[in-house]
Design a protein around this motif. Sequence first.
Motif, PDB file in Angstrom:
ATOM      1  N   TRP A 950       0.795  -1.294  -0.019  1.00 21.20           N
ATOM      2  CA  TRP A 950      -0.086  -0.006   0.126  1.00 21.20           C
ATOM      3  C   TRP A 950       0.764   0.910  -0.181  1.00 21.20           C
ATOM      4  O   TRP A 950       2.090   1.019   0.666  1.00 21.20           O
ATOM      5  CB  TRP A 950      -0.833   0.067   1.076  1.00 21.20           C
ATOM      6  N   PHE A 985      -6.688   0.402   5.423  1.00 21.72           N
ATOM      7  CA  PHE A 985      -6.843  -0.289   4.176  1.00 21.72           C
ATOM      8  C   PHE A 985      -7.801  -1.404   4.215  1.00 21.72           C
ATOM      9  O   PHE A 985      -7.892  -2.221   3.188  1.00 21.72           O
ATOM     10  CB  PHE A 985      -5.422  -0.799   3.486  1.00 21.72           C
ATOM     11  N   LYS A 988     -10.374  -2.465   1.032  1.00 20.55           N
ATOM     12  CA  LYS A 988      -9.923  -1.841   0.043  1.00 20.55           C
ATOM     13  C   LYS A 988      -9.321  -2.931  -0.799  1.00 20.55           C
ATOM     14  O   LYS A 988      -8.576  -3.858  -0.450  1.00 20.55           O
ATOM     15  CB  LYS A 988      -8.854  -0.842   0.206  1.00 20.55           C
ATOM     16  N   THR A 989      -9.326  -2.627  -2.188  1.00 23.07           N
ATOM     17  CA  THR A 989      -8.733  -3.538  -3.256  1.00 23.07           C
ATOM     18  C   THR A 989      -7.642  -2.902  -3.745  1.00 23.07           C
ATOM     19  O   THR A 989      -7.406  -1.665  -4.032  1.00 23.07           O
ATOM     20  CB  THR A 989      -9.609  -4.058  -4.396  1.00 23.07           C
TER      21      THR A 989
END
Length: 990
Positions: A950, A985, A988-989
């Motif tokens: 990320w 996160f 989330k993708t």
Amino acid sequence: MSHVKLFAATVKWYGIKTLQKPDVARRVFFRGQRYVSSGTSEPFLSGSNSNYVEEMYYAWLENPQSVHKSWDLFFRNANAGQTYDPQLPDQLERKASFLQSHGLAQTPGKAEKLVEDHLAVQSLIRAYQIRGHHVAQLDPLGILDADLDSFVPSDLITTIDKLGFYGLHESDLDKVFQLPTTTFIGGNENSLSLREIIKRLENTYCQHIGLEFMFINDVEQCQWIRQKFETPGVMKFTNEEKRTLLARLVRSMRFEDFLARKWSSEKRFGLEGCEVMIPALKTIIDKSSEMGIEYVIMGMPHRGRLNVLANVIRKELEQIFCQFDPKLEAADEGSGDVKYHLGMYHERINRATNKKITLSLMANPSHLEAVDPVVQGKTKAEQFYRGDTAGKKVMSILLHGDAAFAGQGVVYETFHLSDLPSYTTNGTIHVVVNNQIGFTTDPRMARSSPYPTDVARVVNAPIFHVNADDPEAVMYVCSVAAEWRNTFNKDVVVDLVCYRRRGHNEMDEPMFTQPLMYKQIHKQVPVLKKYADKLIADGTVTLQEFEEEIAKYDRICEEAYTRSKDNKILHIKHWLDSPWPGFFNVDGEPKSMSCPPTGISEDLLTHIGNVASSVPVKDFKIHAGLSRILRARLEMTKNRVVDWALAEYMAFGSFLKEGIHVRLSGQDVERGTFSHRHHVLHDQEVDKRTCVPMNHLWEQQAPYTVCNSSLSEYGVLGFELGFAMASPNALVCWEAQFGDFHNTAQCIIDQFISSGQAKWVRHNGIVLLLPHGMEGMEFSKQFEVSQLYECNWIVVNCSTPANYFHVLRRQILLPFRKPLIILTPKSLLRHPEAKSSFDEMVSGTTFQRVIPENGLAAQAPHEVKRVIFCTGKVYYDLVKERKNQDLEKQVAITRLEQISPFPFDLLKEELDKYPDADLVWCQEEHKNSGYYDYVKPRFRTIVNHTRPIWYVGREPAAAAATGNKNTHLVSLRRFLDTAFNLEAFEGKTF
């Protein structure tokens, strides 16, 4: 003419005054053209006698042969400023009486006119010296004015009526005038008729040579040039010299003809239209060798490069011809480069002097003038290592195209290095191939200056324009240029005004844009034929001898062409322009693939720290603020810790003990932009008195060079790159004032530093220090070194002084050389946490490519929820925020110190250590200008695309940084909050 009369009156007074007898008992004062003496008798030059002597002087000015020999001798000596003879007054008194009795005196009106005419002639001579080049016959085609202006200066006597500008008339043409000391057109004669004066001035300044030198503010240098070109009969060549020149022209022209016949559809950027450049370069080299030069380093664009390689450097012809084979395979690593970019290094015997000469032609990209500072840097280095402080053994020659010489800013930057103490190469000879066109652009659209060479005027370099279709004039100019450089150690420019017989390349059609010029070029008789016809006509050579010379070289080319067909493999290393004998093995490979530890003994660290904290020169008063800095350094040394500046000091100092020269260059590097370095101390009471403690570490040590550069990036970085080429056993560093200032040197970075090894098999160990920061699988043990060898450069962003120390040390201890880019900090220079212990630098320690988490999170890795990877100073912001949020067990922070080549092996260990944690890359830079796009695919490769990496940092932005402090702090707060929000996160993708 009022100004002339005023000057004449001054000359009259001065001329009479010089004849006064010096006598301490007499005090002579000038009072309204009367001489008053305190002596009892009238002095010789008072009263009536002075008038007769004065008039005799005017008579002598008009015609020196009209006066007695003794008068002639006297006036000559007086004009030349010779020592006064106390016996002269008695002799002159007798002569004055004699002249008076014979009525030989001139009337005052006529005498005044005579003085005015002499002054006018002096002005006329000066006009030709200053502006004669504007009407010189420089264009071989006869259709253009080299200075882009058809206007003829009104003070040059191109027609009889222009004599009126000086108050002279046609009737004065046969009058004899005394020549001033600022001209040599008289040779052994001191006076000439006006007609002969004009004729000789035209022959010197208005034929095939145009001289620009009168802007030089050194009289001796101007006199030297005047003597070289004005003296009658100086441009004479022996028959042997003419035959040599013809043979060189044959080789130059027939080489191009041969390539055109064999590879008519290939681009080669031939020299047709300026074939005289080959004998011109050979003349410069011959003359320089004669004066003691042993090594010539050259830089040039692509036009004529193959011819220079063949006929000046003497590269084997078959090696050149095989480059045209499309099936030729490269034997070396890398991509290689087109044939007209390649360089060469060669040692041979100079046939003209029978002395050994080394020639190096530097490889150059398509960026025409980019090689200029690189050549200068290498030349400076070769002079430095030879102890050649005056440039008597090593010199540089730079070749230019007319459009690039005027248009490329790096030319100006390079010129401004020419006289700086740490950058001067003691004079460069610049040769401009002035095609009078740039690709398809007319000169009137390509420059605002009259000539393409006007940039050279800023450093008082003389400029010699010469018609390239007059080979003898070219040879003479080149010989004088070589002598000038050897005599005055200053730059000089030779402007070969020529034409380009074909288009920009052989496949280009120039008639689209320059139809009239190319109609004339198609009619133009080649220079070889012109010169051969001239020598055959005057009996210097026979037609048979000329044809035999052509046949001989054609045969050489054909035989080389036959041999070239046997070459199926291209060895790029055979075209190396800067070999390092003994550094690699015979195959050009590293002697080992290991690097020893980079730490040094504690005694050495302590000694360097103590010297860095002292002033090793007696009675040297430093600034009070600097005293505090030195005391702080001493305290750190006692406590066995270093900050950034002291770590750098220790790395540099350790090399000096080992005999490794260290050179640090850039804007304000002596003190350091952020006032942290202070490698040069300045006496506060004695102007220009300085001390460099680094040069006082040991009695026997390598020298340390630290030098503030001019405010240039492109030119100076190119210079330091060239300096680093000369030897692998030197640490050469260039520091940008701020990290993004390297932008203006991007051409050097892209074309030389990043790709130099791939294109030219050229290793280089230059170090770039770029101050940076937003303020406002399975692997073998030798993976690290092998990976470094395979990469094109090394990029690091150190977060500790110790790692900075080690990466500098590793740069020299590696068995090969790669450019090193160091993103150096600003705020960390004084950050209280950014200090390192001696324990991290002593013997046995090494550079850490990755610094893993070593706190509470590392002790219980399965409890860690997030691993933050980062590089550089943002680490300290993250550590502080983690502590504030009490997340030291849940969040691990790992520092990526070496960005390229990417440390896959160490990062894999870190990723395997935290199998259940989120992976985050955090950077302080904007998303589109930091590291994320580089590291993301590499992290994904390590985890085999099974885990996301990320992004945490600032959003994309057009500008690198905000100028608003509050905006900066708000964006910092935002990404720190995200970094430690363990649920940021979820859902989330990636």
